[in-house]
Design a protein around this motif. Structure first.
Motif, PDB file in Angstrom:
ATOM      1  N   ASP A   1       0.835  -1.192   0.000  1.00  0.00           N
ATOM      2  CA  ASP A   1       0.000   0.000   0.000  1.00  0.00           C
ATOM      3  C   ASP A   1       0.871   1.243   0.000  1.00  0.00           C
ATOM      4  OD1 ASP A   1       0.459   0.871   2.933  1.00  0.00           O
ATOM      5  OD2 ASP A   1      -0.259  -1.193   3.131  1.00  0.00           O
ATOM      6  N   ALA A   2       0.280   2.349  -0.423  1.00  0.00           N
ATOM      7  CA  ALA A   2       0.964   3.643  -0.454  1.00  0.00           C
ATOM      8  C   ALA A   2       0.030   4.697   0.127  1.00  0.00           C
ATOM      9  CB  ALA A   2       1.362   4.019  -1.874  1.00  0.00           C
TER      10      ALA A   2
ATOM     11  N   TYR B   1       5.375   4.276   1.139  1.00  0.00           N
ATOM     12  CA  TYR B   1       4.832   2.998   0.713  1.00  0.00           C
ATOM     13  C   TYR B   1       5.562   1.860   1.414  1.00  0.00           C
ATOM     14  CZ  TYR B   1       8.625   1.035  -2.112  1.00  0.00           C
ATOM     15  OH  TYR B   1       9.797   0.461  -2.515  1.00  0.00           O
TER      16      TYR B   1
END
Length: 320
Positions: free
Chosen positions: A121-122, A132
């Motif tokens: 995820d970021a 991230y």
């Protein structure tokens, strides 16, 4: 995303999110004697599968666009690619007046491969900055993520293909082609990377836009033998002969876990020439095809402008 932008690291302003990006290139030249044929084969196959959020995030960063502050992106990317050459042997025969078939076996030698999965995820912290974290598991001949220097392995393997032409009734014909049945490539001393990557090491350009030199925590190693699988691809076409001049056609393609369909038809121009066309609704693409004696030519595209072109297929065969 246009084909031109895809070859330019996704740079460009005409962005439309999606979940697939692929190219399949098959170039073969050979000879046939009676039932048997042998030919030299060159292939370039590349498949990317990703989440729409992943596509949007990558495009924004690649083009240094303003990022939506506070938004969280899911990162999910799978890749499978080979560059290969080889030798293909095939056998063709007629089981009856209404059914003919061809079976082919290809021996492939490959000098480039990439197969793996990135997931994470970021989070956007500023219009030009993000954090991230992601897990990575991939095999390769060139390390595009961390620039690891490796000894390039060679891959060897086999692929089976099959096709038939079945005249179901006087007016209905069914053709089916399947490629990469039970296709496997074996890579000795194959480099791989497994672990977690983060954005802890950052740099900024003169405009303050972030550039990340990713940090890896995990393993870099070499497998004794890595087995790369190629997914089967198939194409089916049913033709209904309306009258002596016209026919109607329905087509289905399935490749890289993605199905497509088309409707169309063709018209006989002379005893040895037929011109046809089909429409692929999912791609919004038009196919034009010409059959003349032993030559078959087909071109499919969803537009004429290179900046908007997302689908381009070209098929040519002579003699088979």
């Amino acid at each position: 995303m246009s084909i031109r932008s895809a070859f330019d690291s996704w740079k460009g302003d005409n962005f439309e999110s999606g979940e697939r990006q692929w190219t399949a290139n098959w170039l073969e030249a050979g000879v046939q004697y009676q039932h048997w044929a042998i030919g030299l084969l060159q292939r370039y196959d590349y498949s990317l599968k990703f989440d729409k959020q992943t596509a949007e995030f990558y495009w924004l960063v690649a083009n240094k666009k303003d990022l939506p502050v506070g938004k969280e992106y899911l990162l999910d990317l799978q890749a499978n690619a080979i560059h290969s050459t080889g030798l293909r042997i095939s056998f063709a025969d007629d089981l009856s007046n209404s059914f003919s078939y061809r079976v082919g076996l290809s021996y492939l030698q490959a000098n480039y491969m990439l197969e793996g999965h990135l997931k994470g995820d970021a989070t956007i912290v500023d219009q030009s900055d993000y954090d991230y974290s992601a897990t990575i598991d991939y095999a390769y001949t060139e390390d595009h993520l961390f620039d690891r220097q490796v000894n390039t392995p060679k891959g060897h393997g086999f692929s089976l293909d099959f096709m038939f032409d079945y005249q179901l009734t006087a007016d209905i014909n069914w053709q089916l082609q399947v490629r990469d049945l039970f296709a496997r490539l074996y890579w000795k001393n194959s480099p791989y990377t497994q672990g977690a990557s983060s954005s802890d090491r950052k740099e900024y350009d003169e405009n303050g836009y972030v550039s990340i030199d990713p940090i890896l925590t995990g393993y870099e190693g070499t497998r004794g033998v890595y087995v790369q699988k190629l997914d089967p691809r198939w194409h089916s076409k049913v033709t209904y002969q309306v009258n002596e001049l016209y026919d109607l056609q329905g087509q289905i393609r399935y490749q890289y876990e993605h199905g497509l369909y088309a409707i169309g038809g063709s018209r006989k121009l002379t005893e040895q020439m037929r011109l046809g066309g089909s429409y692929w609704p999912i791609n919004k693409a038009l196919e034009l095809n010409l059959n003349y004696r032993q030559m078959k030519l087909a071109l499919t595209a969803n537009g004429l402008s290179s900046s908007n072109l997302q689908t381009l297929w070209l098929s040519f065969s002579y003699g088979l």
